[in-house]
Design an enzyme around this catalytic site. Structure first.
Site, PDB file in Angstrom:
ATOM      1  N   LEU A 135      82.238  26.651  -1.922  1.00  0.00           N
ATOM      2  CA  LEU A 135      81.710  27.576  -0.933  1.00  0.00           C
ATOM      3  C   LEU A 135      82.902  28.326  -0.347  1.00  0.00           C
ATOM      4  O   LEU A 135      83.995  27.768  -0.228  1.00  0.00           O
ATOM      5  CB  LEU A 135      80.981  26.830   0.189  1.00  0.00           C
ATOM      6  CG  LEU A 135      79.679  26.101  -0.157  1.00  0.00           C
ATOM      7  CD1 LEU A 135      79.182  25.322   1.057  1.00  0.00           C
ATOM      8  CD2 LEU A 135      78.609  27.063  -0.642  1.00  0.00           C
ATOM      9  N   ASP A 136      82.687  29.580   0.015  1.00  0.00           N
ATOM     10  CA  ASP A 136      83.752  30.341   0.655  1.00  0.00           C
ATOM     11  C   ASP A 136      84.194  29.659   1.941  1.00  0.00           C
ATOM     12  O   ASP A 136      83.435  28.910   2.560  1.00  0.00           O
ATOM     13  CB  ASP A 136      83.284  31.758   0.985  1.00  0.00           C
ATOM     14  CG  ASP A 136      82.922  32.566  -0.258  1.00  0.00           C
ATOM     15  OD1 ASP A 136      83.465  32.259  -1.328  1.00  0.00           O
ATOM     16  OD2 ASP A 136      82.103  33.494  -0.135  1.00  0.00           O
ATOM     17  N   LYS A 137      85.401  29.952   2.374  1.00  0.00           N
ATOM     18  CA  LYS A 137      85.962  29.361   3.594  1.00  0.00           C
ATOM     19  C   LYS A 137      84.999  29.483   4.768  1.00  0.00           C
ATOM     20  O   LYS A 137      84.769  28.527   5.511  1.00  0.00           O
ATOM     21  CB  LYS A 137      87.289  30.044   3.922  1.00  0.00           C
ATOM     22  CG  LYS A 137      87.898  29.608   5.245  1.00  0.00           C
ATOM     23  CD  LYS A 137      89.151  30.428   5.568  1.00  0.00           C
ATOM     24  CE  LYS A 137      89.696  30.073   6.941  1.00  0.00           C
ATOM     25  NZ  LYS A 137      90.882  30.880   7.295  1.00  0.00           N
ATOM     26  N   THR A 139      81.739  30.228   4.707  1.00  0.00           N
ATOM     27  CA  THR A 139      80.352  29.866   4.416  1.00  0.00           C
ATOM     28  C   THR A 139      80.182  28.376   4.669  1.00  0.00           C
ATOM     29  O   THR A 139      80.978  27.562   4.208  1.00  0.00           O
ATOM     30  CB  THR A 139      79.979  30.183   2.951  1.00  0.00           C
ATOM     31  OG1 THR A 139      80.111  31.587   2.728  1.00  0.00           O
ATOM     32  CG2 THR A 139      78.554  29.765   2.644  1.00  0.00           C
ATOM     33  N   ARG A 234      77.319  37.801  -1.022  1.00  0.00           N
ATOM     34  CA  ARG A 234      77.938  38.783  -0.137  1.00  0.00           C
ATOM     35  C   ARG A 234      78.051  40.153  -0.808  1.00  0.00           C
ATOM     36  O   ARG A 234      77.792  41.187  -0.178  1.00  0.00           O
ATOM     37  CB  ARG A 234      79.312  38.276   0.291  1.00  0.00           C
ATOM     38  CG  ARG A 234      79.237  36.974   1.101  1.00  0.00           C
ATOM     39  CD  ARG A 234      80.578  36.252   1.132  1.00  0.00           C
ATOM     40  NE  ARG A 234      81.597  37.036   1.792  1.00  0.00           N
ATOM     41  CZ  ARG A 234      82.896  36.797   1.661  1.00  0.00           C
ATOM     42  NH1 ARG A 234      83.317  35.788   0.886  1.00  0.00           N
ATOM     43  NH2 ARG A 234      83.775  37.543   2.286  1.00  0.00           N
TER      44      ARG A 234
END
Length: 313
Positions: A135-137, A139, A234
């Site tokens: 997961l993105d930082k 998110t 995104r």
């Protein structure tokens, strides 16, 4: 040293760039040094960084395993939603990088995992013990951790075969009042290689957008993804002119509502356990900052709770 094997599925890309895109934790200069040191072979033969890969090539890369020893365990909080002898599923907070890189060695989810779990898979890259997907930082939400290599390999195949159902909830700009199926290819932004974009020659990507509640300025939406491209949700939402609130990369520069992160949360997972052969369905509660932002946007939090109840049924 640890060996990684890649079977090439594209043509005409420089090998240093191809490997850097595949091994996202490493810089292009680092990969060039490996190639120059003959730690990278293509079909058993040493090559130059300028070599253009061909579909069907077998790339073998030797990576230094002493990098793992430099990652320190950190005694910090983990919100465990599910755990057994083979996997753990966590509710990751925002503002937390999933794993270390060449330059970042502290303050990641992996540092916390090394303290909490005795056994973690080490199937692929030295910086990613236990990490099956990311997961993105900024998110938050559900992330699956593998405790051994056999389980990791099976989970990886399940993701590739789209056998793991993932649902996200997002607060986006604008009014979304109907379901939208987004099928747009995603690849590196030709103007900024650190970003992704909808590009003609990108990889196939599919997202399904479903409204939960909305007003003229903001919408709370459920997003299902059939593919797992980097920054997929995104990029897709931004391409529809409904960027995620708080997204500093693909969103609006000057927000009316200030947030400390992007309002994207992986809240639901459904899959068959790769070892125990049982159905797993998990929901990660929204964090307080997310709930407060829903209210600030004049959106109805009760609609989200009703969605969760329907999934639980």
């Amino acid at each position: 040293m640890k060996e990684i094997e890649i079977i090439v599925k594209e043509d005409g890309i420089r090998i240093d760039k191809y490997i850097t895109d595949y091994l996202e934790d490493y810089t292009r200069n680092f990969i060039k040094k490996l190639i120059s040191s003959k730690e990278v072979l293509v079909n058993g033969i040493a090559i130059k960084p300028s070599y253009n890969v061909k579909s069907g090539d077998t790339i073998n890369i030797l990576l230094p395993t002493d990098e793992v020893g430099k990652i320190l365990a950190e005694d910090k909080e983990l919100e465990i939603i599910y755990e057994d002898d083979y996997i753990a599923v966590l509710n990751k907070p925002s503002n937390l990088i999933v794993h270390p890189t060449e330059t970042i060695r502290e303050g990641t989810l992996v540092n916390r995992l090394l303290f909490r779990f005795k056994n973690l898979s080490d199937l692929y890259q030295p910086f990613r013990p236990g990490i099956v997907h990311r997961l993105d930082k900024d998110t938050s939400g559900l992330i699956i951790i593998a405790k051994n290599n056999d389980t990791h390999g099976k989970l990886k195949s399940m993701f590739q075969n789209r056998e793991i159902e993932k649902h996200y909830v997002a607060i986006v700009h604008g009014k979304v009042d109907e379901e939208v199926v987004i099928e747009k290819p995603i690849g590196r932004d030709i103007y900024n290689r650190t970003k992704m974009a909808v590009v003609e020659d990108g990889k196939y990507a599919k997202s399904i957008l479903r409204p939960i509640c909305y007003n003229d300025e903001y919408s709370l939406v459920e997003v299902l993804i059939s593919t797992g491209r980097t920054h997929q949700i995104r990029v897709h939402l931004s391409s529809l002119h409904h960027p995620v609130l708080g997204d500093k990369t693909y969103g609006i520069k000057k927000e009316k509502i200030n947030t400390n992160r992007q309002m994207l949360h992986a809240f639901y997972l459904k899959f068959n356990h790769p070892i125990l052969d049982k159905r797993i369905e998990l929901i990660a509660p929204l964090h307080e900052d997310y709930i407060e932002t829903i209210k600030k946007c004049n959106l109805d939090y009760e609609c989200y709770k009703e969605l969760v109840l329907n999934l639980e049924d």
